[in-house]
Design an enzyme around this catalytic site. Structure first.
Site, PDB file in Angstrom:
ATOM      1  N   HIS A  39       8.117   3.366  -6.990  1.00  0.00           N
ATOM      2  CA  HIS A  39       9.440   2.977  -7.503  1.00  0.00           C
ATOM      3  C   HIS A  39       9.861   3.799  -8.723  1.00  0.00           C
ATOM      4  CE1 HIS A  39      10.204  -0.843  -5.290  1.00  0.00           C
ATOM      5  NE2 HIS A  39       8.888  -0.822  -5.144  1.00  0.00           N
ATOM      6  N   SER A  61      10.735  -5.048   3.895  1.00  0.00           N
ATOM      7  CA  SER A  61      11.233  -4.463   5.148  1.00  0.00           C
ATOM      8  C   SER A  61      11.506  -5.546   6.193  1.00  0.00           C
ATOM      9  CB  SER A  61      10.244  -3.420   5.676  1.00  0.00           C
ATOM     10  OG  SER A  61       8.945  -3.959   5.745  1.00  0.00           O
ATOM     11  N   CYS A  73       9.793   2.893  -1.337  1.00  0.00           N
ATOM     12  CA  CYS A  73       8.965   1.746  -0.941  1.00  0.00           C
ATOM     13  C   CYS A  73       9.447   1.166   0.398  1.00  0.00           C
ATOM     14  CB  CYS A  73       8.954   0.709  -2.062  1.00  0.00           C
ATOM     15  SG  CYS A  73       7.589  -0.459  -1.916  1.00  0.00           S
ATOM     16  N   GLU A 110      12.696   4.205  -9.957  1.00  0.00           N
ATOM     17  CA  GLU A 110      13.800   3.600 -10.705  1.00  0.00           C
ATOM     18  C   GLU A 110      13.304   2.646 -11.785  1.00  0.00           C
ATOM     19  OE1 GLU A 110      12.754   2.698  -7.814  1.00  0.00           O
ATOM     20  OE2 GLU A 110      12.854   0.505  -7.625  1.00  0.00           O
ATOM     21  N   GLY A 113      12.107  -3.379  -1.513  1.00  0.00           N
ATOM     22  CA  GLY A 113      12.359  -4.798  -1.274  1.00  0.00           C
ATOM     23  C   GLY A 113      11.373  -5.243  -0.211  1.00  0.00           C
TER      24      GLY A 113
END
Lengths: 207, 202
Positions: free
Chosen positions: B177, B55, B83, B179, B53
Site C-alpha cells: 500500500h 477482493s 493489494c 498510499e 480492500g
C-alpha cells in the site's frame, strides 16, 4: 484475557465491545500490547482520541446498539465531525485548552487539525437498520458503517445486508437508495431511546 | 496546464476499501480526481487506480455493467492496482467468491502472507528509475503474493528476493500500500505514465 485468546486464534480484528459486554468497568484495554488491531466506540471527539491514544486502529460511533434507532449514532457522528471542523481552525494555544476541555491528547488533536479527519478510519455503528440509515451516516462523514442486529434481527437478513452495502457504496446517489430499498420486508422493530430507562442504555458505558 | 500538458484526470475506484488515501496523494500531486462508482464516472478519465480492500467484497458490489466498463477502460488506459486492486486485475486461484478481470499476465495467491496479525512493513529494493536516497517502505496488509509472472511482465520492486511491484504494458501492480506511507514515488511513476500518454496523444 478474552482478547489474548482472540489474538492466539489469529482473529483479524477485535472489537473492544465496551458497550455490550464490559469485563472491566473502570479501564479500557491497553491496545498497544496487541498485534491484532482493535476497534472502539466513541460518543465525541475526546472519547475517540482517548481510545486512539490507547492504540485503537479504528473508531466507530457508539450509537445505541441493538435498538434499530439511528438517532444516537447521528448525535455522536455530528459531535465528532463538528468538533473536528472547529479544531481545523484553532491555533496551538486554543488547541491545548480544547484538549483539556474534551480530555484529548494535544498531539492527536494536532494530527486531526493537519489531516482534517481522525488519524484512523471513522465508522458509524449503533442503530443502523435500513439502507437510508447507512446512507445518512455516510453523508454525515462516516467512512464506513457497521451493522449487527439491524441485519440479523430483520425479517430479510440477506437481502437487507446486500441493500445496506450498496446504499453505503453509492451513498451520494438517491436513485440507488430508492432502488435497493424497494421490496425489502420488515426492518427490525425500533426502540425509542428516550423511553428507555437510564440503566438500560449501553452508550453511557465507558468514558 | 503545466509544460503544455493538461492537468491529469485520474479516477479512483470507490466501491470499497482504501480509496480516500489514494485520492489525497493524487490531489497533492496536482491531479484532478474522480471517485468512480458507476460506468458513467469513467468518462473523460486518463487513468484509474484500483485501491486495496477486499477482493470478495469488490466482486459482490460490482455490477456486470461496471465490470464490463472497467474491463474496457483498463484495457485501453494506464491503470494501477494496489493489494486487492492488484488481485482484481490479475489471475488468482479458483474461488467462487472472487471474479477477477485477468488483464495482467500475473498470478497471485490471496492473503499470501497469512492473516491480519501477520501483516508487516519492510524496506523494498527497487529498479534504478524508482531509486531515491531512502528505500521505499512496503506496507503489506493481508497482502497477496505473486506466484507466477508472464514473459512480458517487468519487476519494479522486491521484498527480499520476491517481486512485489510489477508492470505489464500499462498496468502497474503493487502487492503493498504505497498510499499509506508519506513516500509518493509510485504515485509519481503512475502519473508519469499518464503524462507520457498525453504527449503521445498530442
Amino acid at each position: 484475557m478474552p482478547k489474548r485468546k482472540f489474538e492466539a486464534l489469529e482473529i483479524d480484528f477485535i472489537d473492544e465491545s465496551e458497550v455490550l459486554t464490559p469485563a472491566d468497568e473502570q479501564f479500557h484495554v491497553d491496545k498497544h500490547k496487541f498485534k491484532a488491531p482493535f476497534v472502539c466506540g466513541c460518543r465525541n471527539l475526546g472519547e475517540a482520541l482517548r481510545r486512539i491514544a490507547e492504540g485503537a486502529a479504528m473508531i466507530r460511533t457508539k450509537g445505541e446498539a441493538g435498538t434499530g434507532n439511528i438517532v444516537e449514532a447521528v448525535r455522536h457522528m455530528r459531535s465528532v465531525m463538528g468538533d473536528m471542523r472547529k479544531v481545523k481552525l484553532m491555533g496551538d494555544e486554543e488547541l491545548v485548552n480544547f484538549g483539556k476541555e474534551i480530555g484529548a491528547p494535544f498531539e492527536l488533536l494536532k494530527q486531526v487539525r493537519e489531516l482534517g479527519k481522525l488519524p484512523v478510519p471513522n465508522f458509524a455503528a449503533g442503530g443502523i437498520a435500513t439502507p437510508a440509515d447507512a446512507s445518512l451516516m455516510m453523508q454525515l462523514g462516516a467512512e464506513a458503517v457497521f451493522v449487527g442486529s439491524g441485519i440479523f434481527k430483520s425479517s430479510d437478513p440477506s437481502a437487507r445486508a446486500e441493500a445496506i452495502v450498496l446504499a453505503t457504496t453509492h451513498y451520494r446517489d438517491p436513485e440507488v437508495l430508492v432502488r435497493v430499498s424497494a421490496g425489502l420486508r420488515g426492518a427490525m422493530a425500533g426502540l425509542d431511546v428516550r423511553s428507555m430507562d437510564e440503566s438500560e442504555l449501553l452508550s453511557t458505558r465507558g468514558w | 496546464m503545466v509544460n503544455g500538458l493538461v492537468m491529469a484526470r485520474i479516477g479512483v475506484l470507490a466501491l470499497q476499501g482504501d480509496f480516500p488515501m489514494h485520492e489525497q496523494r493524487l490531489l497533492a500531486l496536482g491531479c484532478q480526481v474522480t471517485q468512480v462508482r458507476t460506468p458513467q464516472d469513467l468518462t473523460g478519465l486518463e487513468g484509474l487506480i484500483w485501491p486495496g480492500g477486499e477482493s470478495t467484497t469488490m466482486t459482490r458490489v460490482m455490477t456486470d455493467e461496471l465490470r464490463g466498463a472497467l474491463r474496457e477502460f483498463c484495457s485501453t488506459h494506464p491503470v494501477w492496482g494496489t493489494c486487492a486492486g492488484m488481485i482484481m486485475l490479475s489471475h488468482t486461484d479458483p474461488d467462487p467468491r472472487v471474479r477477477t478481470l485477468e488483464l495482467a499476465d500475473v498470478h497471485v495467491n490471496r492473503n499470501g502472507w497469512g492473516r491480519q496479525v501477520h501483516s508487516f512493513e519492510a524496506d523494498l529494493r527497487v529498479v534504478p528509475e524508482l531509486a531515491e536516497l531512502r528505500a521505499p517502505v512496503g506496507m503489506f496488509i493481508r497482502a497477496p503474493r505473486i506466484t507466477r509472472l508472464g514473459p512480458a511482465v517487468r519487476v519494479l520492486a522486491w521484498y527480499r528476493d520476491e517481486p512485489v511491484a510489477v508492470e505489464h504494458g500499462r498496468i502497474l501492480l503493487t502487492t503493498f500500500h504505497p498510499e499509506l506511507t508519506g513516500d509518493d514515488r509510485f504515485h509519481r511513476l503512475f502519473l508519469s505514465w499518464i503524462l507520457s500518454h498525453q504527449r503521445v496523444a498530442s
